[in-house]
Motif scaffolding. Structure first.
Motif, PDB file in Angstrom:
ATOM      1  N   GLY A  60       0.867  -1.228   0.355  1.00 38.53           N
ATOM      2  CA  GLY A  60       0.063   0.012  -0.057  1.00 38.53           C
ATOM      3  C   GLY A  60       0.822   1.314   0.100  1.00 38.53           C
ATOM      4  N   GLN A  61       1.902   1.188   0.789  1.00 38.32           N
ATOM      5  CA  GLN A  61       2.870   2.476   0.883  1.00 38.32           C
ATOM      6  C   GLN A  61       3.523   2.725  -0.569  1.00 38.32           C
ATOM      7  OE1 GLN A  61       5.373   1.190   4.114  1.00 38.32           O
ATOM      8  NE2 GLN A  61       3.872   2.244   5.644  1.00 38.32           N
ATOM      9  N   ARG A  62       3.966   1.801  -1.051  1.00 41.72           N
ATOM     10  CA  ARG A  62       4.723   1.643  -2.475  1.00 41.72           C
ATOM     11  C   ARG A  62       3.679   2.122  -3.346  1.00 41.72           C
ATOM     12  NH1 ARG A  62       8.134  -4.149  -2.903  1.00 41.72           N
ATOM     13  NH2 ARG A  62       9.620  -3.479  -1.166  1.00 41.72           N
ATOM     14  N   ASN A  63       2.464   1.489  -3.449  1.00 44.00           N
ATOM     15  CA  ASN A  63       1.362   2.087  -4.340  1.00 44.00           C
ATOM     16  C   ASN A  63       1.120   3.443  -4.330  1.00 44.00           C
ATOM     17  OD1 ASN A  63      -0.564   1.600  -6.367  1.00 44.00           O
ATOM     18  ND2 ASN A  63      -2.173   1.521  -4.851  1.00 44.00           N
ATOM     19  N   ARG A  64       1.047   4.186  -3.083  1.00 41.19           N
ATOM     20  CA  ARG A  64       0.927   5.638  -2.858  1.00 41.19           C
ATOM     21  C   ARG A  64       2.134   6.165  -3.250  1.00 41.19           C
ATOM     22  NH1 ARG A  64      -1.775   3.338   1.491  1.00 41.19           N
ATOM     23  NH2 ARG A  64       0.052   3.332   3.037  1.00 41.19           N
ATOM     24  N   ALA A  65       3.353   5.928  -3.063  1.00 41.41           N
ATOM     25  CA  ALA A  65       4.490   6.304  -3.541  1.00 41.41           C
ATOM     26  C   ALA A  65       4.502   6.421  -5.157  1.00 41.41           C
ATOM     27  CB  ALA A  65       5.795   5.836  -3.195  1.00 41.41           C
ATOM     28  N   LEU A  66       4.028   5.087  -6.029  1.00 35.18           N
ATOM     29  CA  LEU A  66       4.003   5.311  -7.280  1.00 35.18           C
ATOM     30  C   LEU A  66       2.966   6.275  -7.814  1.00 35.18           C
ATOM     31  CD1 LEU A  66       4.546   1.408  -7.909  1.00 35.18           C
ATOM     32  CD2 LEU A  66       6.063   3.457  -8.140  1.00 35.18           C
ATOM     33  N   GLU A  67       1.839   6.485  -7.217  1.00 29.90           N
ATOM     34  CA  GLU A  67       0.675   7.162  -7.611  1.00 29.90           C
ATOM     35  C   GLU A  67       1.220   8.655  -7.616  1.00 29.90           C
ATOM     36  OE1 GLU A  67      -2.251   6.153  -4.887  1.00 29.90           O
ATOM     37  OE2 GLU A  67      -3.140   4.656  -6.117  1.00 29.90           O
ATOM     38  N   SER A  68       2.032   9.042  -6.493  1.00 27.42           N
ATOM     39  CA  SER A  68       2.537  10.253  -6.375  1.00 27.42           C
ATOM     40  C   SER A  68       3.612  10.772  -7.656  1.00 27.42           C
ATOM     41  CB  SER A  68       3.331  10.587  -5.093  1.00 27.42           C
ATOM     42  OG  SER A  68       4.311  11.758  -4.861  1.00 27.42           O
TER      43      SER A  68
END
Length: 157
Positions: A60-68
């Motif tokens: 989930g954290q990686r996904n948020r970083a990638l979305e950014s």
């Protein structure tokens, strides 16, 4: 006084065998639990569940970083498009951010909005310029002023 006691014993003796018969033929009702019993998980299953929960949290954290990062790249792409989307305004090439280039002596290419750098005909040249027959637009030669060439033009050689 003995008589009422005897009578009671007699009635009891008659009722006892029928009570015993009913007790022997009827079964007690089973009481079932309302909810399913809770199964106790072994320690390995609990540890595996924790590992999966941790992995989900990290993903989930990686996904948020990638979305950014995607949002940043999309913004950069919009900026690049704005700078590279060109249109023509007369002999001027104008980009999406308001910057412009004067195309003179060539005309602006209306297909892609860029300034022409070569010419294949006079229409590829800016107004006031002509195609020189090669790949260039040049200023037209000065108009010849009427010269006094004498009789039959023999003096203008």
């Amino acid at each position: 006084m003995l008589r009422p006691v005897r009578l009671a014993l007699f009635v009891l003796a008659l009722a006892l065998p029928s009570a015993l018969a009913v007790a022997q033929t009827s079964r007690p009702a089973l009481i079932r639990p309302a909810a399913a019993p809770v199964a106790v998980q072994p320690a390995a299953a609990i540890d595996q569940t924790r590992v999966i929960q941790r992995r989900l949290k990290l993903l989930g954290q990686r996904n948020r970083a990638l979305e950014s990062r995607v949002a940043t790249l999309e913004e950069a792409l919009r900026e690049m498009r704005a700078r590279t989307e060109l249109t023509c305004s007369g002999t001027t090439s104008v980009n999406g951010r308001g910057g412009s280039d004067d195309c003179t002596p060539y005309a602006c290419n209306h297909v892609d909005g860029r300034c022409r750098v070569t010419a294949a005909k006079t229409e590829h040249c800016a107004p006031g310029f002509v195609w020189n027959g090669g790949n260039q637009c040049v200023a037209p030669p000065p108009a010849d002023q009427e010269k006094d060439c004498g009789f039959l033009g023999f003096g203008c050689l």
